[in-house]
Scaffold this motif. Sequence first.
Motif, mmCIF file in Angstrom:
data_model
loop_
_atom_site.group_PDB
_atom_site.id
_atom_site.type_symbol
_atom_site.label_atom_id
_atom_site.label_comp_id
_atom_site.label_asym_id
_atom_site.label_seq_id
_atom_site.Cartn_x
_atom_site.Cartn_y
_atom_site.Cartn_z
ATOM 1 N N MET A 1 3.712 56.452 25.597
ATOM 2 C CA MET A 1 4.509 56.033 24.256
ATOM 3 C C MET A 1 5.671 57.178 24.121
ATOM 4 O O MET A 1 6.715 56.890 23.878
ATOM 5 C CB MET A 1 3.683 55.926 23.273
ATOM 6 N N PHE B 1 9.867 56.816 23.205
ATOM 7 C CA PHE B 1 10.700 57.646 22.145
ATOM 8 C C PHE B 1 11.511 58.562 23.033
ATOM 9 O O PHE B 1 12.701 58.613 22.202
ATOM 10 C CB PHE B 1 9.689 58.456 21.244
ATOM 11 N N LEU C 1 14.691 56.322 23.843
ATOM 12 C CA LEU C 1 15.397 55.860 22.528
ATOM 13 C C LEU C 1 15.900 57.102 21.969
ATOM 14 O O LEU C 1 17.007 56.797 20.958
ATOM 15 C CB LEU C 1 14.425 55.379 21.598
ATOM 16 N N LEU D 1 9.240 47.772 23.357
ATOM 17 C CA LEU D 1 9.810 48.213 22.151
ATOM 18 C C LEU D 1 9.026 47.992 20.763
ATOM 19 O O LEU D 1 8.891 48.819 19.815
ATOM 20 C CB LEU D 1 11.224 47.558 22.135
ATOM 21 N N GLU D 2 8.530 46.761 20.665
ATOM 22 C CA GLU D 2 7.715 46.606 19.453
ATOM 23 C C GLU D 2 6.577 47.367 19.319
ATOM 24 O O GLU D 2 6.156 47.852 18.202
ATOM 25 C CB GLU D 2 7.230 45.007 19.621
ATOM 26 N N LEU E 1 7.762 50.970 18.311
ATOM 27 C CA LEU E 1 8.486 51.222 17.135
ATOM 28 C C LEU E 1 7.515 50.571 15.794
ATOM 29 O O LEU E 1 7.249 51.405 14.975
ATOM 30 C CB LEU E 1 9.747 50.292 16.954
ATOM 31 N N LEU E 2 6.860 49.531 16.146
ATOM 32 C CA LEU E 2 5.937 49.192 14.919
ATOM 33 C C LEU E 2 4.545 49.713 15.000
ATOM 34 O O LEU E 2 4.007 50.006 13.892
ATOM 35 C CB LEU E 2 5.848 47.662 15.146
ATOM 36 N N PHE F 1 4.298 52.953 15.572
ATOM 37 C CA PHE F 1 4.481 54.077 14.998
ATOM 38 C C PHE F 1 4.758 54.018 13.609
ATOM 39 O O PHE F 1 4.184 54.777 12.652
ATOM 40 C CB PHE F 1 5.570 55.169 15.695
ATOM 41 N N ALA F 2 5.451 53.011 13.119
ATOM 42 C CA ALA F 2 5.730 52.792 11.894
ATOM 43 C C ALA F 2 4.575 52.479 10.964
ATOM 44 O O ALA F 2 4.359 52.983 10.026
ATOM 45 C CB ALA F 2 6.826 51.544 11.787
ATOM 46 N N LEU G 1 4.270 51.559 7.281
ATOM 47 C CA LEU G 1 5.427 50.884 7.048
ATOM 48 C C LEU G 1 5.468 49.502 7.964
ATOM 49 O O LEU G 1 4.603 49.348 8.830
ATOM 50 C CB LEU G 1 6.577 51.624 7.651
ATOM 51 N N GLY G 2 6.363 48.645 7.741
ATOM 52 C CA GLY G 2 6.379 47.488 8.594
ATOM 53 C C GLY G 2 5.888 46.476 7.852
ATOM 54 O O GLY G 2 6.264 45.785 6.936
#
Lengths: 97, 97
Positions: free
Chosen positions: B1, B5, B8, B72-73, B76-77, B79-80, B85-86
């Motif tokens: 993972m 990052f 990105l 990507l999902e 991002l999601l 970790f969020a 979050l999310g």
Amino acid sequence: MSDVFKALADPTRREVLQRLKAGPMSAGRLAEAFPVSKPTMSAHFAVLRQAGLVTTQKDGTSVIYHLNVSVLEEALLGFAGVFGLGSGAASPQEEKS
Amino acid sequence: MSDVFKALADPTRREVLQRLKAGPMSAGRLAEAFPVSKPTMSAHFAVLRQAGLVTTQKDGTSVIYHLNVSVLEEALLGFAGVFGLGSGAASPQEEKS
DNA sequence: TAGATAATTAGCCAATTATCTAAATAAAGT
DNA sequence: ACTTTATTTAGATAATTGGCTAATTATCTA
């Protein structure tokens, strides 16, 4: 925003953010949790602060670090939204055909 | 993972992903859109491929790059989600006190 | 004021990264 | 078998990064 992603690129910094999720913490206590020197941690903190991911507050000789969730949210969900990820209704236009 | 990052963290690479959102594209056509040399772009592609963010498919002399949204999902999601979050109900435990 | 504690800055080094040009590889077309 | 086209690899270089120790700054306490 590029600063945020740059900051998130390092595993140590991501873990710092995760630890701050539990609440504000001093630089020293935070640093104790990692197997690197304090000056190295200080440099990581500076990157996080520059990105706006954390804010600081002085308390005597200590510096307390606070997580700034909104910056994290804007970067992660904002970027995810570009790809139609997240809450589903992230970007205004969806399936146009 | 961490690879995701890291990938990105670079603005060029983030823009590559955004362009691939519109559909698969050859290395050459993709490279045209950026003000750097093709070998440089090739290196960026390699980073994205390594992270699993894109997949490739050969077509004659061309190499077609495809966006892999699920990676990507997840990053991002995922970790969020650690930060609540999310989607709101990201991690099982919420407000314990 | 002197001493202790907390954090950052300074200065250094090794490893990585982003970039380039030139060369090599791969697949088609002539 | 050449030539063209598409992409990657090789090799070089400059900039950045992450790490260290030592020194400095800032604040508190005795």
